[in-house]
Design a protein around this motif. Structure first.
Motif, PDB file in Angstrom:
ATOM      1  N   GLU A  93       0.849  -1.197   0.000  1.00 31.34           N
ATOM      2  CA  GLU A  93       0.000   0.000   0.000  1.00 31.34           C
ATOM      3  C   GLU A  93       0.885   1.247   0.000  1.00 31.34           C
ATOM      4  O   GLU A  93       1.898   1.307   0.689  1.00 31.34           O
ATOM      5  N   LYS A  94       0.488   2.244  -0.775  1.00 34.10           N
ATOM      6  CA  LYS A  94       1.344   3.409  -0.996  1.00 34.10           C
ATOM      7  C   LYS A  94       1.747   4.107   0.308  1.00 34.10           C
ATOM      8  O   LYS A  94       2.903   4.486   0.506  1.00 34.10           O
ATOM      9  N   LYS A  95       0.775   4.303   1.163  1.00 35.31           N
ATOM     10  CA  LYS A  95       1.030   5.025   2.410  1.00 35.31           C
ATOM     11  C   LYS A  95       2.094   4.305   3.249  1.00 35.31           C
ATOM     12  O   LYS A  95       3.015   4.928   3.778  1.00 35.31           O
ATOM     13  N   ILE A  96       1.960   3.002   3.362  1.00 37.20           N
ATOM     14  CA  ILE A  96       2.916   2.217   4.143  1.00 37.20           C
ATOM     15  C   ILE A  96       4.286   2.229   3.461  1.00 37.20           C
ATOM     16  O   ILE A  96       5.324   2.399   4.119  1.00 37.20           O
ATOM     17  N   GLU A  97       4.278   2.081   2.152  1.00 35.53           N
ATOM     18  CA  GLU A  97       5.540   2.069   1.414  1.00 35.53           C
ATOM     19  C   GLU A  97       6.294   3.390   1.585  1.00 35.53           C
ATOM     20  O   GLU A  97       7.522   3.400   1.758  1.00 35.53           O
ATOM     21  N   ASN A  98       5.573   4.496   1.546  1.00 35.05           N
ATOM     22  CA  ASN A  98       6.208   5.802   1.764  1.00 35.05           C
ATOM     23  C   ASN A  98       6.837   5.900   3.153  1.00 35.05           C
ATOM     24  O   ASN A  98       7.934   6.431   3.308  1.00 35.05           O
ATOM     25  N   GLN A  99       6.128   5.382   4.157  1.00 31.90           N
ATOM     26  CA  GLN A  99       6.697   5.367   5.516  1.00 31.90           C
ATOM     27  C   GLN A  99       8.014   4.581   5.537  1.00 31.90           C
ATOM     28  O   GLN A  99       8.979   4.973   6.179  1.00 31.90           O
ATOM     29  N   LEU A 100       8.003   3.454   4.828  1.00 34.16           N
ATOM     30  CA  LEU A 100       9.190   2.592   4.839  1.00 34.16           C
ATOM     31  C   LEU A 100      10.363   3.243   4.112  1.00 34.16           C
ATOM     32  O   LEU A 100      11.519   3.103   4.539  1.00 34.16           O
ATOM     33  N   TRP A 101      10.093   3.959   3.010  1.00 31.42           N
ATOM     34  CA  TRP A 101      11.166   4.693   2.312  1.00 31.42           C
ATOM     35  C   TRP A 101      11.799   5.724   3.252  1.00 31.42           C
ATOM     36  O   TRP A 101      13.020   5.853   3.320  1.00 31.42           O
TER      37      TRP A 101
END
Length: 359
Positions: A158-166
Motif C-alpha cells: 500500500e502506498k502510504k505504508i511504502e512511503n513510511q518505509l522509504w
DNA sequence: AAGCCGGGGTC
DNA sequence: GACCCAGGCTT
C-alpha cells in the motif's frame, strides 16, 4: 546515561561482514553485472537466478555485447525465468547506455532510474554496491526487516505504508559511503536468512535489542499479509500443428503474457480450430490426438491448456497475419518459448508421434 | 490505487 | 494450496 547500543547501520554492516553472503557470482565491481543480477532478481529467488546469470554473462560479457545482440537471442536466454518485459527492457537499456552514455554505465542512481526497467530500488542497489551512493533500497527483504524492526502495521504494498518505509530506510543509512555495499547487502542478507517470513532466528539477529516485533512477540504477524483475491481461471487450446517433421510456432505480440516469445498457436475452443488455421495460417488440417489437459498457474490467473495435435493436409499458401515459423523440435527448444510449451514439446518426445518416424 | 507480468521455492 | 520472491510499468 547514554544508550550503549550501536547505531542500526553499524550493527548491520558488522553483521554482514561477519555472517553475510560474499560469494554470489554477481558480487563484482562491474556495474553491468550488478545491474543484470538486480534485474534477474526482481521477484525471483537467488537459487533460481544463478544458472540464468551464468549463461547470460557467458553469451553477453559486456553491455556492448548485449546491446548488439538480437532481441530473440536475449529472450532465448531469458526463457523460463518469467516476467519477459525485464528482458526487453534490459536490451533497450543496454542500447541506451551505448547510445546516450558512450557505453559507460551511469554512475548515479538518478541517471540509472531513467533507464527502462530500473526503478528507485534497483537504481539504489546498483549505485550503493558499485559507487557507494548513500541511497536506500526497498525490496521484499527490506520491507520485512523494517516492518518488524519498527513495528509497522499495514500491507507494505500500500502506498502510504511504502512511503513510511522509504522514509525510515533513508533515516537508517550509514554515514559513510564506504559502508554502503555492506549495508545494502546486509539488508538483503538479513531478510533472506535470519529475518525469514516464517520462524525467524531472532536469537542471532544484530537488531533484536530494539526490534519492536521481537520485543512484542509479533514477528509472526508482521509484515501484514497482502489482502487476497480470487484468481480467475481461463482455458485455451494449444495447437501442435505438424508438417514434415516440423511444428508451427507463432511469435507473440511484444506486450502481454509471454510477450515476444515463440509459442504454440492458440484457439479459444476446439470447434474454432479449422476456421482459425485456414484464416490465419492458410492451412487445411486434420485432427490428431487430444493430449491430457495441463494446468499452468500464473500470479493473477490459472490457465487450463488442452493440447491438440493436428496434421497439415493442404497448404493454401496464403499470406499470414502473424509471424510464424516451422521449427524442428531441437531448434524450438533452443528458442525463447514459454515454460508450458517447453513441457509439451518435451512430453511429445516420449510419445514419438509428433517428431517421430512419420516426419 | 489497482492491475499486469512468470515461474518456482517453501511451508 | 497459500504465500512470497534483490519490482517496475501501465492504466
Amino acid at each position: 546515561m547514554t544508550n550503549p547500543l550501536p547505531a542500526f547501520a553499524d550493527r548491520l554492516t558488522r553483521w554482514q561482514r561477519a555472517h553475510g553472503r560474499h560469494d554470489l557470482p554477481w558480487q563484482t565491481d562491474d556495474p553491468y553485472r550488478v545491474w543484470l543480477s538486480e534485474i534477474m532478481l526482481q521477484q525471483t529467488q537467488v537459487a533460481t537466478v544463478i544458472p540464468y546469470y551464468q549463461r547470460f554473462t557467458t553469451s553477453f560479457p559486456t553491455v556492448a555485447d548485449l546491446a548488439a545482440a538480437p532481441l530473440d537471442a536475449v529472450l532465448a536466454h531469458w526463457a523460463g525465468l518469467g516476467y519477459y518485459t525485464r528482458a526487453r527492457n534490459l536490451h533497450k537499456a543496454a542500447q541506451a547506455v551505448v547510445r546516450d552514455f558512450g557505453g559507460a554505465f551511469p554512475r548515479t542512481a538518478a541517471q540509472m532510474a531513467t533507464l527502462p526497467g530500473i526503478g528507485r530500488s534497483t537504481a539504489a542497489a546498483i549505485a550503493g554496491f558499485c559507487f557507494g551512493e548513500l541511497t536506500p533500497i526497498l525490496d521484499g527483504n527490506v520491507k520485512r526487516v523494517l516492518t518488524r524492526w519498527a513495528g509497522v502495521d499495514g500491507f507494505p504494498g500500500e502506498k502510504k505504508i511504502e512511503n513510511q518505509l522509504w522514509t525510515l530506510a533513508e533515516a537508517l543509512l550509514p554515514r559513510s559511503s564506504s559502508d554502503m555495499p555492506a549495508f545494502t547487502q546486509g539488508m538483503m542478507d538479513l531478510g533472506a536468512s535470519l529475518c525469514s517470513r516464517s520462524k525467524p532466528q531472532c536469537a542471532a539477529c544484530p537488531l533484536r535489542a530494539d526490534c519492536r516485533a521481537h520485543i512484542e512477540g509479533r514477528t509472526a504477524e508482521l509484515p501484514t499479509r497482502k489482502p487476497k483475491k480470487a484468481v480467475p481461471e481461463r482455458s485455451t487450446v494449444m495447437l501442435l500443428i505438424k508438417h514434415e517433421g516440423r511444428i508451427l510456432l507463432e511469435k507473440r505480440p511484444p506486450s502481454g503474457i509471454w510477450g515476444g516469445l515463440w509459442s504454440l498457436p492458440e484457439a479459444d475452443s476446439p470447434t474454432a480450430i479449422a476456421t482459425l488455421c485456414r484464416a490465419r495460417f492458410g492451412l487445411e488440417v486434420e485432427s490428431g490426438d487430444t493430449l491430457p489437459t495441463l494446468l499452468h498457474v500464473f500470479t493473477h490467473f490459472r490457465l487450463s491448456i488442452t493440447p491438440q495435435v493436428l496434421r497439415v493436409s493442404a497448404s493454401l499458401n496464403q499470406v499470414h497475419e502473424t509471424e510464424t515459423q516451422w521449427f524442428q523440435r531441437s531448434e524450438a527448444l533452443k528458442a525463447g518459448i514459454p515454460t508450458p510449451v517447453r513441457k509439451l514439446l518435451q512430453m511429445k518426445v516420449k510419445q514419438a508421434d509428433l517428431f517421430g518416424a512419420a516426419s
